[in-house]
Structure formats: C-alpha cells, structure tokens
Design an enzyme around this catalytic site. Sequence first.
Site, mmCIF file in Angstrom:
data_model
loop_
_atom_site.group_PDB
_atom_site.id
_atom_site.type_symbol
_atom_site.label_atom_id
_atom_site.label_comp_id
_atom_site.label_asym_id
_atom_site.label_seq_id
_atom_site.Cartn_x
_atom_site.Cartn_y
_atom_site.Cartn_z
ATOM 1 N N LYS A 22 -14.218 -33.181 -22.893
ATOM 2 C CA LYS A 22 -13.587 -32.117 -22.094
ATOM 3 C C LYS A 22 -12.910 -31.090 -22.998
ATOM 4 O O LYS A 22 -13.082 -29.885 -22.825
ATOM 5 C CB LYS A 22 -12.548 -32.726 -21.150
ATOM 6 N N ASN A 23 -12.117 -31.575 -23.945
ATOM 7 C CA ASN A 23 -11.332 -30.623 -24.730
ATOM 8 C C ASN A 23 -12.167 -29.836 -25.734
ATOM 9 O O ASN A 23 -11.680 -28.882 -26.341
ATOM 10 C CB ASN A 23 -10.127 -31.321 -25.381
ATOM 11 N N ARG A 92 -5.020 -24.798 -18.681
ATOM 12 C CA ARG A 92 -4.449 -24.505 -19.998
ATOM 13 C C ARG A 92 -5.471 -23.791 -20.880
ATOM 14 O O ARG A 92 -5.168 -22.882 -21.640
ATOM 15 C CB ARG A 92 -4.022 -25.830 -20.630
ATOM 16 N N CYS A 116 -1.712 -28.904 -16.869
ATOM 17 C CA CYS A 116 -0.870 -30.033 -16.455
ATOM 18 C C CYS A 116 0.589 -29.712 -16.719
ATOM 19 O O CYS A 116 0.925 -29.081 -17.711
ATOM 20 C CB CYS A 116 -1.238 -31.272 -17.241
ATOM 21 N N ARG A 121 5.281 -25.840 -22.243
ATOM 22 C CA ARG A 121 4.089 -25.769 -23.108
ATOM 23 C C ARG A 121 3.909 -24.334 -23.587
ATOM 24 O O ARG A 121 3.068 -23.595 -23.077
ATOM 25 C CB ARG A 121 2.834 -26.259 -22.360
ATOM 26 N N PRO A 122 4.710 -23.933 -24.578
ATOM 27 C CA PRO A 122 4.649 -22.545 -25.038
ATOM 28 C C PRO A 122 3.316 -22.219 -25.715
ATOM 29 O O PRO A 122 2.579 -23.128 -26.112
ATOM 30 C CB PRO A 122 5.802 -22.447 -26.040
ATOM 31 N N ILE A 123 3.028 -20.907 -25.855
ATOM 32 C CA ILE A 123 1.842 -20.491 -26.615
ATOM 33 C C ILE A 123 2.264 -19.581 -27.767
ATOM 34 O O ILE A 123 1.487 -18.752 -28.237
ATOM 35 C CB ILE A 123 0.772 -19.807 -25.722
ATOM 36 N N ASP A 124 3.516 -19.770 -28.219
ATOM 37 C CA ASP A 124 4.033 -18.897 -29.279
ATOM 38 C C ASP A 124 3.189 -18.941 -30.554
ATOM 39 O O ASP A 124 3.022 -17.926 -31.230
ATOM 40 C CB ASP A 124 5.496 -19.260 -29.593
ATOM 41 N N GLN A 125 2.611 -20.099 -30.867
ATOM 42 C CA GLN A 125 1.834 -20.195 -32.108
ATOM 43 C C GLN A 125 0.491 -19.465 -31.986
ATOM 44 O O GLN A 125 -0.013 -18.916 -32.960
ATOM 45 C CB GLN A 125 1.606 -21.657 -32.511
ATOM 46 N N ASP A 304 -2.943 -38.305 -24.885
ATOM 47 C CA ASP A 304 -3.730 -38.360 -23.654
ATOM 48 C C ASP A 304 -4.048 -39.795 -23.227
ATOM 49 O O ASP A 304 -4.401 -40.026 -22.073
ATOM 50 C CB ASP A 304 -5.042 -37.564 -23.809
ATOM 51 N N ILE A 326 4.532 -35.833 -28.379
ATOM 52 C CA ILE A 326 3.862 -34.536 -28.223
ATOM 53 C C ILE A 326 4.462 -33.726 -27.080
ATOM 54 O O ILE A 326 4.713 -32.532 -27.221
ATOM 55 C CB ILE A 326 2.339 -34.724 -27.993
ATOM 56 N N ARG A 396 -10.486 -33.567 -12.711
ATOM 57 C CA ARG A 396 -10.425 -32.470 -13.692
ATOM 58 C C ARG A 396 -10.906 -32.935 -15.059
ATOM 59 O O ARG A 396 -11.433 -32.139 -15.837
ATOM 60 C CB ARG A 396 -8.976 -31.969 -13.834
HETATM 61 N N1 EPU Z 1 3.071 -26.075 -28.861
HETATM 62 C C1 EPU Z 1 4.009 -25.123 -29.163
HETATM 63 N N2 EPU Z 1 3.594 -23.832 -29.329
HETATM 64 C C2 EPU Z 1 2.290 -23.473 -29.188
HETATM 65 C C3 EPU Z 1 1.331 -24.449 -28.895
HETATM 66 C C4 EPU Z 1 1.756 -25.754 -28.726
HETATM 67 O O1 EPU Z 1 5.194 -25.416 -29.271
HETATM 68 O O2 EPU Z 1 1.990 -22.287 -29.352
HETATM 69 C C5 EPU Z 1 3.480 -27.467 -28.688
HETATM 70 C C6 EPU Z 1 3.181 -28.001 -27.291
HETATM 71 O O3 EPU Z 1 4.212 -27.660 -26.381
HETATM 72 C C7 EPU Z 1 3.057 -29.469 -27.537
HETATM 73 C C8 EPU Z 1 2.442 -29.544 -28.934
HETATM 74 O O4 EPU Z 1 2.698 -28.278 -29.533
HETATM 75 O O5 EPU Z 1 4.333 -30.047 -27.562
HETATM 76 C C9 EPU Z 1 0.973 -29.814 -29.004
HETATM 77 O O6 EPU Z 1 0.280 -28.925 -28.131
HETATM 78 P P1 EPU Z 1 -1.227 -28.471 -28.402
HETATM 79 O O7 EPU Z 1 -1.239 -27.004 -28.534
HETATM 80 O O8 EPU Z 1 -1.805 -29.298 -29.489
HETATM 81 O O9 EPU Z 1 -1.901 -28.884 -27.038
HETATM 82 P P2 EPU Z 1 -2.906 -28.020 -26.150
HETATM 83 O O10 EPU Z 1 -3.852 -27.304 -27.013
HETATM 84 O O11 EPU Z 1 -2.145 -27.269 -25.144
HETATM 85 C C10 EPU Z 1 -4.718 -29.893 -26.007
HETATM 86 C C11 EPU Z 1 -5.394 -30.635 -24.915
HETATM 87 C C12 EPU Z 1 -4.410 -31.605 -24.271
HETATM 88 C C13 EPU Z 1 -3.871 -32.546 -25.345
HETATM 89 C C14 EPU Z 1 -3.263 -31.740 -26.494
HETATM 90 C C15 EPU Z 1 -2.785 -32.600 -27.653
HETATM 91 C C16 EPU Z 1 -6.980 -29.000 -24.129
HETATM 92 C C17 EPU Z 1 -7.442 -28.106 -23.046
HETATM 93 N N3 EPU Z 1 -5.870 -29.695 -23.901
HETATM 94 O O12 EPU Z 1 -3.657 -29.169 -25.386
HETATM 95 O O13 EPU Z 1 -5.161 -32.356 -23.335
HETATM 96 O O14 EPU Z 1 -2.878 -33.371 -24.790
HETATM 97 O O15 EPU Z 1 -4.240 -30.802 -26.999
HETATM 98 O O16 EPU Z 1 -3.820 -33.353 -28.161
HETATM 99 O O17 EPU Z 1 -7.622 -29.095 -25.169
HETATM 100 C C18 EPU Z 1 -5.500 -33.681 -21.432
HETATM 101 O O18 EPU Z 1 -6.684 -33.747 -21.783
HETATM 102 O O19 EPU Z 1 -5.035 -34.359 -20.480
HETATM 103 C C19 EPU Z 1 -4.602 -32.777 -22.150
HETATM 104 C C20 EPU Z 1 -3.399 -32.431 -21.704
#
Ligand code: EPU
Length: 415
Positions: A22-23, A92, A116, A121-125, A304, A326, A396
């Site tokens: 999925k991811n 997301r 979810c 869950r910020p996207i600042d990075q 996960d 996480i 999902r």
């Molecule tokens: N984070 C920040 N700033 C950012 C991005 C992330 O602070 O700009 C923080 C997040 O809040 C979190 C951590 O960094 O605490 C890790 O987040 P990451 O960005 O790695 O997660 P993601 O890309 O949003 C994906 C998967 C998630 C999985 C995570 C971690 C997808 C669509 N989602 O999320 O999958 O938990 O990586 O491995 O790829 C799931 O499948 O149920 C699921 C939630």
Amino acid sequence: MDTLRIRGGRPLVGSIPIAGAKNSVLALLPATLLAEASCTIENVPAIRDVKVLVDLLRRLGAEVAMEGTTLRVDTARVVNRPMIDSGVRSLRASAYLMGALLGRFGEAVVGLPGGCNLGSRPIDQHLKGFESLGATISQRAGAIHLKAARLRGTRIYLDVVSVGATINIMLAAVLAEGVTVIENAATEPEIVDVATFLNGMGARIQGAGTDVIRIRGRSPLNACRHAIIPDRMEAGTYMIAAAATGGEVRVDHVIPLHLEPVSAKLREMGVFVTEGDESVTVKGTDPLLPVDIKTQPYPGFPTDLQSPFTALLTQAKGTSLIIENIYEERLKHVLELNRMGARIRTDGRMALIEGGTPLYGMRVRAMDPRAGAALVVAGLIAEGETAITDIHQIDRSYERIDQKLRQLGADVWRE
Ligand code: EPU
C-alpha cells in the site's frame, strides 16, 4: 455501513498470497504524473485508498485502466488544477500530489492531507524540502500553494526521519536542475521501491535505502513498467494472527528480509518462524512469552504493526511493554481491546499489557486500518462473536480481509 463479524477460537491454517505494498502504490500513482507517458504498475493491491487516489488522478486528466492487479496510467493529457476536495483530505498520500505536480508543472495547489488520526501529523519537512528546491509556499483556505519558476537541486537535511517527506522531495527533485542530496532520509523498503520506479522512468536516484539519497535531475521522464514490492504490513498482520490463534500460516510472495523486525519479535515470544525464498511460515506455540516493543523507523519494529501486535501480547504469559515512538496517539485500539477483556494500561505513548487474559467477542469499532487489524486479531482469539464496525477503515489498507481469513479457516463474514 459494513460490519465484519468473527466467531473466534479457530486456529488459522494454510497459505495466503500477500498483495503489493500500500505505502508504495500510494506514492507510485502520483509519481506517474512526472512523465507525459503511460506507466504500467503490476501487483496493485485491491484496497480503498488506491481507488481514492485513482479518482484524484482521473480528475487531473489521467487515463487509468485496471486489469486484474495491473494498472495502466496515461498522464499525457494531465492538466494542473487545484486539488482540494474531500478525497484529498481523506488521504495522507495526497500530499505526494504536491511533489509530483510541483515537479511537472512548477506549481501546485493541494489541500492539507488527511489520513488516519494518529495525533498531529505535520508536513513541515515536506515543505522545507520544496522550499530548499526553490519553491515559494503559502497556505490559504486549508490548501498549500507551491510555485517555482525553476527547481534547483540542493542539500536537504531532514530534522525528522520521514517516509512521506523523503518520497515527496524525491518526486519534486527528479526533474529539478542539478543534484539534490537528502540527508537523514528514511530507509523504508517502500522508498527503495519508489526510487526503482522513478529510475525506471529515466530518473537518476542513488542511495535509496540508506539515509543519504542523491538525485541528479533530468528531464523528460519516460514510460515504464514496474511490479510493486509485497506489503510487509499485510504479511506481518497475518503472521501475528497465525501466532495469536496458535495456527500455522505461510505468507507467500513476500520478501522475508522486510519481515525480519516482526519475525524476530515473534521468535522472542517462542513462536516458530521459518523463512523460504519468497515466503515465511509462522507456527504458533503455547505458552507465548511476553516481549517489549519500541516502534522505530525501518529497520526497527514498524509502528503499523504495533496495533495488531498489542492484540497478540494480550495472550502472552506475563507483562509486555509497548513504546510507540512514531505517533503521539496510536494506542486507541487499547480501549476496544480492554472492552473485550484485555488488561492494558496506557500512559502517553506507553502501554503495559498484562497478558494471559481471555478475550470476549463484542461490538467494537475500527478507528483506523491498523487499529482495525488489532480488533480482527482479537476477534479471532475471542470467545463468542465479535462485530467490528467501520470496516471501511480496514478496507483502506487490507484487500478482501474477510475472504483471505476464510481461506485460512476463520469463521468470518461481512454484513
Ligand atoms: N513528521 C513530521 N514532519 C513531517 C513529516 C513527518 O514531524 O514533515 C513526523 C510525523 O508526525 C511522525 C513521523 O514524523 O511522527 C513519521 O512520519 P512519516 O512522515 O514517516 O509518516 P508518513 O509518511 O505520514 C507513512 C505511512 C504510514 C506509516 C509511516 C511510518 C503512507 C501513506 N503512510 O506515513 O502508514 O505509519 O509512514 O512508517 O506511506 C499505515 O499504513 O497505516 C500508515 C499510517
């Protein structure tokens, strides 16, 4: 609204084919926008999130055809338009439209991504990466506006190891001028899969799978064909369910190395885990030993799988500790598990599980896909009938979970 009903108490036995990740696919679909061509993606999982994202691509003008598990996406006639509706907000992975549209058109307007509810869950990075590449960014009316006359390669250090930011920056950088280096990049197998896909389109990405990724920008990108890696979370969930029910299950079409974090923990509990070339067999044991789990970025124990593993630990003889590193709020399944008879205390990101308690079937709610998977595992163990509501959450991320469980001998049906 569909309900999943499970009459517990039957060990899972048999073999089960695992779908594509999925991811990965949720990043590959937006990645197709980077070429004005037709890409073929094989091993696509039949899950709801794919349908939502395919609808978003179609709204941009992509032609998408699905045949079995193969998806063909033709992006030649795509036009850039604001993507801000409820589909975007439900997912997301819609954040990847930012990197892909910015890369192809130098401009993107994308609603703030949802997905979810696991705490903030910020996207600042992601945004830091786009800005470093030369984009100007503003946020108006719940949408991110990105614009760049040209994107230029640069060095980007991620403050947080982020799967999403690593992928999104790769998407924006493949068509940029010059070299981009992502430092402190995430190393998940899905990132390697996305890099392989982009390289198949003609991109030049090195180092995916390590914490330094180097992208030499080039244009244009071409058509490509790619088979998605297996879903380690789906595989891990069936492995956990096999151990929880004292059954014996072979998960097929997997990469055993990707499952090592969960295999190692199951072995620590006394469960028998054997690896084939493309399969892993799990055989339950009694008693199950308690273990401690700390979720970490890959190759640590995946967040996960923390939720379904919590359900398994309710059956261990002794006390187990979980630390969720996480996400701020990924212990919501505990409430429902406790209602079913589990004895779990939580404090912030920690859960202390007093194992060896019988579980009892009742009506529970899937809050997100993995919390739903925890309830499925609990329902398979429980005495009596469990009714899981909101199973669209499970759908999902898990394809045909009821059919697959029935194939393994479970008494499960959808109502
Ligand atoms: N984070 C920040 N700033 C950012 C991005 C992330 O602070 O700009 C923080 C997040 O809040 C979190 C951590 O960094 O605490 C890790 O987040 P990451 O960005 O790695 O997660 P993601 O890309 O949003 C994906 C998967 C998630 C999985 C995570 C971690 C997808 C669509 N989602 O999320 O999958 O938990 O990586 O491995 O790829 C799931 O499948 O149920 C699921 C939630």
